[in-house]
Design an enzyme around this catalytic site. Structure first.
Site, PDB file in Angstrom:
ATOM      1  N   HIS A 152       0.837  -1.207   0.000  1.00  0.00           N
ATOM      2  CA  HIS A 152       0.000   0.000   0.000  1.00  0.00           C
ATOM      3  C   HIS A 152       0.866   1.248   0.000  1.00  0.00           C
ATOM      4  CE1 HIS A 152      -4.050   1.762   0.754  1.00  0.00           C
ATOM      5  NE2 HIS A 152      -3.332   2.761   1.254  1.00  0.00           N
TER       6      HIS A 152
ATOM      7  N   ASP B 233       0.393   5.457  -1.180  1.00  0.00           N
ATOM      8  CA  ASP B 233      -0.585   6.463  -1.594  1.00  0.00           C
ATOM      9  C   ASP B 233       0.019   7.565  -2.461  1.00  0.00           C
ATOM     10  OD1 ASP B 233      -3.358   6.039  -0.537  1.00  0.00           O
ATOM     11  OD2 ASP B 233      -2.264   5.778   1.338  1.00  0.00           O
TER      12      ASP B 233
ATOM     13  N   GLU C 131      -9.077   1.423  -2.397  1.00  0.00           N
ATOM     14  CA  GLU C 131      -9.235   1.556  -0.951  1.00  0.00           C
ATOM     15  C   GLU C 131     -10.592   2.177  -0.642  1.00  0.00           C
ATOM     16  OE1 GLU C 131      -6.657   2.869   2.938  1.00  0.00           O
ATOM     17  OE2 GLU C 131      -6.325   3.967   1.078  1.00  0.00           O
TER      18      GLU C 131
ATOM     19  N   HIS D 243     -13.337   2.076   4.262  1.00  0.00           N
ATOM     20  CA  HIS D 243     -12.256   2.919   4.772  1.00  0.00           C
ATOM     21  C   HIS D 243     -12.685   3.348   6.172  1.00  0.00           C
ATOM     22  CE1 HIS D 243      -9.417   6.421   4.994  1.00  0.00           C
ATOM     23  NE2 HIS D 243      -8.617   5.450   4.585  1.00  0.00           N
TER      24      HIS D 243
ATOM     25  N   HIS E 228      -8.895  -1.674   7.616  1.00  0.00           N
ATOM     26  CA  HIS E 228      -9.942  -0.673   7.898  1.00  0.00           C
ATOM     27  C   HIS E 228     -11.280  -1.262   8.317  1.00  0.00           C
ATOM     28  CE1 HIS E 228      -7.943   3.115   6.949  1.00  0.00           C
ATOM     29  NE2 HIS E 228      -7.419   2.546   5.893  1.00  0.00           N
TER      30      HIS E 228
ATOM     31  N   HIS F 101      -2.482  -3.066   4.681  1.00  0.00           N
ATOM     32  CA  HIS F 101      -1.701  -2.127   5.497  1.00  0.00           C
ATOM     33  C   HIS F 101      -2.310  -2.062   6.899  1.00  0.00           C
ATOM     34  CE1 HIS F 101      -4.960   0.191   3.759  1.00  0.00           C
ATOM     35  NE2 HIS F 101      -4.651   1.299   4.390  1.00  0.00           N
TER      36      HIS F 101
ATOM     37  N   ASP G 295       2.076   2.108   3.886  1.00  0.00           N
ATOM     38  CA  ASP G 295       1.195   3.279   3.811  1.00  0.00           C
ATOM     39  C   ASP G 295       1.983   4.559   3.560  1.00  0.00           C
ATOM     40  OD1 ASP G 295      -1.250   4.524   3.693  1.00  0.00           O
ATOM     41  OD2 ASP G 295      -1.778   4.238   5.793  1.00  0.00           O
TER      42      ASP G 295
END
Length: 419
Positions: free
Chosen positions: A42, A44, A149, A176, A217, A238, A346
């Protein structure tokens, strides 16, 4: 005086010895990663580019080390220094969007990920299967995969789920930060006690397609429901261990103990509030103080801000450490087993990082710390990439077994009939 000088000299030699051992272990790690791709679950970067540079992949020169000139955790120079072989680019969009906005922006983020790859074709290669990961890695490039995500991005439509798969998405995080119309989040009020019937249909259609079910999440009940329903191994792209840091985003031991039977993988997150109990407690105390101050100062955000600043100055933020990260990795290994742990940092999705970790170049330090704790070369190969590739192949095998099944026509029932 002489005794003090001798003590200082011995301490200095000891520290020098530790540094040499760390350097040697990092060199061994880099040798391992020449033949086993390190695949992070993961990152971003697409979202960071959207937020900071208007989604312009040419706004910064990704070939340079951008640590000093930008807030980015990721660039090509540091990917190489970190021994990275593959990366899941997250195509995150906020849970606060309307479903239609989420659909549009998720497709835009997939476009951003693909434009990153296209901008540096000698460096990145799109991969949608485990074999393609291996092929891109052998070509000397970074295997680039796409992960969604937030299940709100499909707007309750399995047709859109299928289109996202065709666009290259190979996992979807079911929620999420907010509970969706069909799955409970770890950080919101529960509504379904896990998955709704339509949520179960989503998981089954992901199995049919060959899209990994990502449980980062989600609530513990959603984790258990998804693992019960899924015919393929699940992933946590993650997440960290709840027994080490008591955050609802982390994976509880009950679920970790199920991983050997499930066959899935927990990829460790580096967010300080998820890996350090001290940071988690501090975050909670700050949030509580801010809520108290808002009650005392209604309609005066300036007073609240000033008071929060004063509170923070009097209560400095604790620092997460590399040792905290290692503790989570070790715990997942001890409870779930060596075959069920991976890395999902992350990067570029969190505001701060543990001490000594500045970006994607940190992997050799993390893996060297594991070697210092007794991990073998075979162990390092598993956490780096072999475990994830095994899971990907298992998911692909399940999808192949369902090739004759028709696409699901399940629809979300109207809200009135769900209550």
């Amino acid at each position: 005086m002489i005794r003090r000088l001798v003590t200082v000299a011995v301490a200095s030699l000891a520290l020098e010895g530790v540094a040499h051992a760390q350097d040697a272990d990092e060199a061994r790690v880099m040798e391992i990663l020449k033949t086993t791709p390190l695949i992070d679950g993961h990152n971003d970067l697409p979202w960071a580019l959207r937020q900071q540079y208007g989604n312009d992949v040419y706004a910064v020169d990704m070939t340079k080390n951008l640590a000093a000139s930008t807030k980015l955790h990721t660039d090509i120079a540091r990917l190489r220094a970190g021994g990275v072989g593959g990366q899941f680019w997250s195509v995150y969009v906020p849970a606060s969007l309307t479903p239609l906005e989420a659909v549009e922006e998720t497709f835009e983020q997939i476009d951003t990920a693909k434009r990153i790859i296209a901008a540096y074709p000698d460096t990145f290669g799109l991969a949608t299967t485990a074999d393609e990961v291996d092929a891109v890695f052998r070509s000397g490039r970074f295997a680039s995969l796409i992960g969604m995500e937030g299940g709100y991005s499909i707007d309750d439509s399995l047709a859109l789920l299928r289109e996202f798969y065709r666009a290259g998405a190979r996992y979807m995080t079911l929620t999420h930060s907010k509970t969706t119309t069909w799955a409970d989040s770890a950080t919101d009020a529960p509504k379904w006690g896990g998955l709704s019937p339509f949520g179960e249909a989503v998981v089954k259609e992901m199995n049919r397609l060959g899209m990994m079910v990502d449980l980062s999440h989600v609530s513990e009940e959603t984790m258990l429901d998804a693992m019960r329903v899924s015919d393929a191994p699940v992933i946590f792209s993650h997440s960290s261990a709840r027994a080490v840091t008591d955050h609802p985003r982390n994976v509880p031991d009950q679920v970790l103990r199920m991983m050997p039977q499930d066959g899935g993988i927990v990829m460790i997150n580096l967010a300080p509030g998820f890996v350090s109990e001290r940071v988690r407690a501090w975050n909670g105390a700050k949030a509580g103080e801010e809520a108290r101050l808002k009650t005392l100062n209604p309609g005066d955000p300036g007073a609240v801000e000033a008071a929060v600043t004063a509170w923070t100055a009097a209560n400095p933020t604790p620092q997460a450490t590399l040792a905290d990260v290692v503790a989570h990795i070790q715990h997942v290994r001890e409870v779930a087993g060596i075959d069920h742990v991976g890395l999902g940092a992350d990067f570029d999705g969190i505001g701060s990082l543990p001490e000594g970790i500045g970006g994607v170049d940190a992997y050799p330090r993390i893996l060297a710390a594991l070697m210092a704790a007794g991990w073998t070369e075979a162990d390092i190969r598993k956490i780096a990439g072999e475990n994830l590739l095994r899971v990907m192949r298992a998911v692909e095998t399940v999808a192949a077994s369902k090739a004759g099944e028709r696409p699901s026509m399940a629809r979300l029932e109207p809200a009135s009939s769900q209550n």
